[in-house]
Scaffold this active site. Sequence first.
Site, PDB file in Angstrom:
ATOM      1  N   TYR A 196       0.890  -1.378  -0.059  1.00  0.00           N
ATOM      2  CA  TYR A 196      -0.121  -0.029   0.009  1.00  0.00           C
ATOM      3  C   TYR A 196       0.873   1.040   0.061  1.00  0.00           C
ATOM      4  CZ  TYR A 196      -2.545   4.029   1.774  1.00  0.00           C
ATOM      5  OH  TYR A 196      -2.967   5.289   2.065  1.00  0.00           O
ATOM      6  N   LYS A 215       1.183   4.483  -2.930  1.00  0.00           N
ATOM      7  CA  LYS A 215       1.217   6.014  -2.506  1.00  0.00           C
ATOM      8  C   LYS A 215       2.434   6.650  -2.785  1.00  0.00           C
ATOM      9  CE  LYS A 215      -1.850   7.917  -0.749  1.00  0.00           C
ATOM     10  NZ  LYS A 215      -3.071   8.463  -1.546  1.00  0.00           N
TER      11      LYS A 215
END
Length: 347
Positions: free
Chosen positions: A144, A148
Amino acid sequence: MLVSVTGGTGLVGSHTVAALVADGHRVRLLARDESTVDRALSPLGVGAGAVDVVTGDVLDELCVARFVHGADAVLHAASVYSFDSRRHREMGAVNVAGTAAVLDAARRAGAGRVVYVSSFGALLPARGRVLGPRSPVGRPRERYLATKAAAETVAREHQAAGAPVSITYPPALLGPHDPKMGDQTTRLLNTLRGRMPIWPLGGLPVGDVRDTAALHAALLAAPGNGWERVFGPGHHLTTRAYVRTLREVTCRALPTVYLPARAMLPVGVLAGLLQRVWPWHIPAEYGAIYTCACAARVDAGADTGGVTARPVAETFTDTVRWLHREGHLSARAAGAAGVRVHAGEPR
């Protein structure tokens, strides 16, 4: 002013929409399912007719172009925020390709202000464990956070080209009215339900979604091309302080064992592998452990757009109270924070 908002049915997006509407702006949302809009916004006092909705997806370029057309400003808050290994492919598509699609379209449409909602995690691991506006894009070893970081690179390329793009770095956010029961809300919920008796040592920045929403509303209305990189208001909490604050607001013992974060990383890896085949959520997530192991603090002098972070105990109390009121927590699990609801405080 017309503001086009992606992610408006999530925690950050919905609270930002409420702040924008309260300031008198017109809001246009991009939503995959129009039925989710009222469910997300009505608890915040935003009626069904207060926003326009474009039904579609951030990966649909034609839809995105129609969504940003004529907008004075654009807020891109759509993101898959999860440490769940089952969502890795979705994260790559939405967080990276979706960001590229929305920022490209907003720039071509001539939007006067574009705010991209990044994450402090996009800058991990931090040099000296301190984060600031000059921090380079991170190279996190977690899926994750890596997506980002990749999206952060896209946003910084637009900034380098002179586009009016501001990047915000919210801390780990809590607060009432989380439409999708996101990662941070679920972690707090699991702690109060006794499902997280073991925590990694370390820490992380924690903030209130209402403060980050106020920051976004201020940035979107700001003239000129300032405020390139802004940190969401918050407080750095060690994991001990996090649990201690929950104990204080609930008046519960919450027995907890703390272990070195790096020693727990292999447990997180194994949990992630098991999660791919196990149908129920496993609280021991590699990404959460990794974040605590990085233990990054935001520079005390970093700009937060003039918004002061409210006391963390207030944020925790309001979150627990909301969870109890919505039936996610029993009175016993909510403790003192839930009892105050029944003592005549506003609901």
